[in-house]
Scaffold this motif. Structure first.
Motif, PDB file in Angstrom:
ATOM      1  N   UNK A  56       2.686   4.838  16.386  1.00  0.00           N
ATOM      2  CA  UNK A  56       3.524   6.007  16.642  1.00  0.00           C
ATOM      3  C   UNK A  56       4.270   6.393  15.366  1.00  0.00           C
ATOM      4  N   UNK A  57       4.213   7.644  15.007  1.00  0.00           N
ATOM      5  CA  UNK A  57       4.874   8.127  13.801  1.00  0.00           C
ATOM      6  C   UNK A  57       6.305   8.599  14.099  1.00  0.00           C
ATOM      7  N   UNK A  58       7.099   8.718  13.052  1.00  0.00           N
ATOM      8  CA  UNK A  58       8.516   9.058  13.230  1.00  0.00           C
ATOM      9  C   UNK A  58       8.694  10.363  13.997  1.00  0.00           C
ATOM     10  N   UNK A  59       7.900  11.374  13.683  1.00  0.00           N
ATOM     11  CA  UNK A  59       8.078  12.668  14.351  1.00  0.00           C
ATOM     12  C   UNK A  59       7.571  12.663  15.794  1.00  0.00           C
ATOM     13  N   UNK A  60       6.958  11.553  16.224  1.00  0.00           N
ATOM     14  CA  UNK A  60       6.514  11.421  17.616  1.00  0.00           C
ATOM     15  C   UNK A  60       7.532  10.674  18.480  1.00  0.00           C
ATOM     16  N   UNK A  61       8.567  10.124  17.848  1.00  0.00           N
ATOM     17  CA  UNK A  61       9.586   9.393  18.596  1.00  0.00           C
ATOM     18  C   UNK A  61      10.516  10.351  19.318  1.00  0.00           C
ATOM     19  N   UNK A  62      10.852  10.037  20.565  1.00  0.00           N
ATOM     20  CA  UNK A  62      11.817  10.831  21.337  1.00  0.00           C
ATOM     21  C   UNK A  62      13.233  10.431  20.925  1.00  0.00           C
ATOM     22  N   UNK A  63      14.222  11.284  21.204  1.00  0.00           N
ATOM     23  CA  UNK A  63      15.609  10.901  20.938  1.00  0.00           C
ATOM     24  C   UNK A  63      15.941   9.587  21.647  1.00  0.00           C
ATOM     25  N   UNK A  92      11.900  -7.898  14.345  1.00  0.00           N
ATOM     26  CA  UNK A  92      11.415  -7.105  13.231  1.00  0.00           C
ATOM     27  C   UNK A  92      12.470  -6.169  12.694  1.00  0.00           C
ATOM     28  N   UNK A  93      12.023  -5.226  11.879  1.00  0.00           N
ATOM     29  CA  UNK A  93      12.919  -4.311  11.169  1.00  0.00           C
ATOM     30  C   UNK A  93      12.763  -2.891  11.683  1.00  0.00           C
ATOM     31  N   UNK A  94      13.881  -2.205  11.869  1.00  0.00           N
ATOM     32  CA  UNK A  94      13.852  -0.798  12.262  1.00  0.00           C
ATOM     33  C   UNK A  94      13.332   0.018  11.077  1.00  0.00           C
ATOM     34  N   UNK A  95      12.215   0.744  11.293  1.00  0.00           N
ATOM     35  CA  UNK A  95      11.640   1.544  10.209  1.00  0.00           C
ATOM     36  C   UNK A  95      11.713   3.042  10.482  1.00  0.00           C
ATOM     37  N   UNK A  96      12.060   3.423  11.708  1.00  0.00           N
ATOM     38  CA  UNK A  96      12.196   4.848  12.024  1.00  0.00           C
ATOM     39  C   UNK A  96      13.029   5.009  13.290  1.00  0.00           C
ATOM     40  N   UNK A  97      13.741   6.124  13.361  1.00  0.00           N
ATOM     41  CA  UNK A  97      14.545   6.468  14.537  1.00  0.00           C
ATOM     42  C   UNK A  97      14.229   7.908  14.914  1.00  0.00           C
ATOM     43  N   UNK A  98      14.121   8.179  16.204  1.00  0.00           N
ATOM     44  CA  UNK A  98      13.774   9.508  16.675  1.00  0.00           C
ATOM     45  C   UNK A  98      14.781  10.562  16.262  1.00  0.00           C
ATOM     46  N   UNK A 155       1.743  -6.435  18.790  1.00  0.00           N
ATOM     47  CA  UNK A 155       1.236  -5.449  17.848  1.00  0.00           C
ATOM     48  C   UNK A 155       2.186  -5.427  16.650  1.00  0.00           C
ATOM     49  N   UNK A 156       1.751  -4.835  15.572  1.00  0.00           N
ATOM     50  CA  UNK A 156       2.554  -4.854  14.344  1.00  0.00           C
ATOM     51  C   UNK A 156       3.736  -3.882  14.399  1.00  0.00           C
ATOM     52  N   UNK A 157       3.569  -2.775  15.078  1.00  0.00           N
ATOM     53  CA  UNK A 157       4.628  -1.772  15.193  1.00  0.00           C
ATOM     54  C   UNK A 157       4.824  -1.428  16.671  1.00  0.00           C
ATOM     55  N   UNK A 158       6.055  -1.423  17.118  1.00  0.00           N
ATOM     56  CA  UNK A 158       6.319  -1.156  18.532  1.00  0.00           C
ATOM     57  C   UNK A 158       7.453  -0.139  18.678  1.00  0.00           C
ATOM     58  N   UNK A 159       7.294   0.758  19.630  1.00  0.00           N
ATOM     59  CA  UNK A 159       8.354   1.715  19.955  1.00  0.00           C
ATOM     60  C   UNK A 159       9.357   1.027  20.874  1.00  0.00           C
ATOM     61  N   UNK A 160      10.633   1.100  20.527  1.00  0.00           N
ATOM     62  CA  UNK A 160      11.678   0.551  21.378  1.00  0.00           C
ATOM     63  C   UNK A 160      12.821   1.558  21.492  1.00  0.00           C
ATOM     64  N   UNK A 161      13.999   1.101  21.895  1.00  0.00           N
ATOM     65  CA  UNK A 161      15.085   2.002  22.249  1.00  0.00           C
ATOM     66  C   UNK A 161      16.375   1.511  21.595  1.00  0.00           C
ATOM     67  N   UNK A 162      17.074   2.405  20.897  1.00  0.00           N
ATOM     68  CA  UNK A 162      18.202   2.003  20.048  1.00  0.00           C
ATOM     69  C   UNK A 162      19.322   1.315  20.822  1.00  0.00           C
TER      70      UNK A 162
END
Length: 357
Positions: free
Chosen positions: A30-37, A77-83, A135-142
């Motif tokens: 998932x890319x940064x511009x695909x992340x929801x708020x 892991x490390x936060x690499x992007x935020x919606x 998986x190496x990258x996972x979408x989570x919630x702030x």
């Protein structure tokens, strides 16, 4: 400058209900511009493996898991992007955080307001209703990722995020006081060996119940006061009573995935004792004598993972060195063989998987 995010990654995927795991090296990221708020993207360094993940892969619970599914819910892991348009985020890019079973909740309903976020009707569950940490990258919630204390090893922290938090909360609500006896069926397993240590931090006397020389050695080294091998002991109930001045234990924290551990607990608990039901067998029922449950004033409490505060507390205790996870480090590609070991009951402690570099 924001970190570079690849288009694809390695992930362990269950393609359909009960199907074998597939290691896919071209799984989309998932890319940064695909992340929801409110969403964030975590680059994982490691993830723990839990019996819950095995249940999700087998799809043998009364609640169905999503498919296709990337399991796992003990990631660090490390936060690499935020919606975009995420307001008041408690984390920022570059923070080291943990991902738990409870991926997200509404934070506004009665359950959330009362600190039972895990019982929110809108809860999202990592590696079950949303893709998780295999998986190496996972979408989570702030609002639900957990900051990892500085200096605390990521591999050691991984299993605290589920196994540790789960038993910590159960002990916290076990209605015990320092000096009380607590029985831990399944004490040599992933949750059980952590429960021994959190119980000792709480000042409790521990009776560890499991089987095998390796698990006996582990439990006693971790501080268990007494050991019972359920395959060698003729009468577990009488043995526990004998160890507790004939009165029985004050509490039992059952992490074993079988109904027998629950039934026995009612028999060996003393008057006013508390049964903490933690293990989640897929089809078993809780059978207990109603007469003696009432006659002995026994409390039966279900304890389901933990909330955000429980996670912070459990991690803080472990980061101080008061609780240590006994884990074996393996690789994400080894997940199928890890599940085989868990199924056969030959895993002592916990398994942590490293992510591909």
């Amino acid at each position: 400058m924001s970190p570079t995010i690849p288009k694809t990654q390695t992930a362990a995927v269950v393609p359909s209900s009960g199907a074998a795991i597939e290691i896919r090296n071209e799984h989309p990221v998932t890319q940064q511009d695909q992340l929801a708020p409110g969403e964030c993207l975590i680059k994982l360094s490691c993830t723990g493996v839990c019996h819950t993940d095995l249940h999700a892969a087998l799809d043998d619970w009364p609640l169905p898991a999503k498919t296709p599914l990337v399991g796992g819910h003990e990631g660090v892991g490390e936060v690499v992007a935020i919606g975009n348009n995420t307001s008041h985020s408690p984390v920022k890019i570059g923070d080291r955080v943990g991902i738990k079973w409870l991926a997200d909740s509404c934070l506004g309903c009665e359950q959330c307001r009362k600190g039972r976020e895990q019982n929110c009707l809108e809860a999202k569950l990592s590696g079950f209703t949303v893709d998780g940490t295999f998986q190496q990258y996972v979408v989570s919630y702030v609002n639900h990722v957990t900051p990892i204390p500085e200096g605390f090893d990521s591999n050691a922290a991984a299993s605290i995020l589920c196994a540790g938090v789960t038993v910590y909360r159960a002990i916290k609500h076990s209605q015990t006081t320092p000096g009380d006896w607590i029985v831990l069926p399944g004490a040599g397993g992933g949750l059980g060996h952590l429960a021994i240590q959190y119980a000792k931090v709480a000042g409790l006397q521990v009776i560890a119940v499991d089987t095998g020389a390796e698990k006996k050695k582990l439990c006693l080294e971790l501080g268990a006061d007494k050991w019972i091998d359920f395959q060698e002991t003729k009468d577990i109930v009488e043995e526990i009573k004998a160890l507790t001045d004939g009165l029985g234990a004050h509490s039992a924290l059952v992490t074993a995935a079988s109904s027998s551990g629950y039934k026995q607990a009612i028999e060996y608990l003393r008057g006013g004792g508390t049964l903490m039901a933690v293990g989640l067998p897929g089809r078993a029922s809780l059978e207990a004598s109603i007469f003696f449950t009432v006659f002995k004033s026994i409390s039966i409490l279900g304890s389901y993972v933990g909330n955000r505060q429980d996670a912070m507390e459990a991690l803080a205790i472990a980061a101080r060195g008061e609780v240590k996870c006994n884990y074996e480090l393996q690789h994400l590609n080894d997940l199928s063989s890890v599940y085989e070991g868990m199924t056969s009951g030959h895993v002592a402690g916990r398994i942590v998987l490293e992510m591909p570099k």
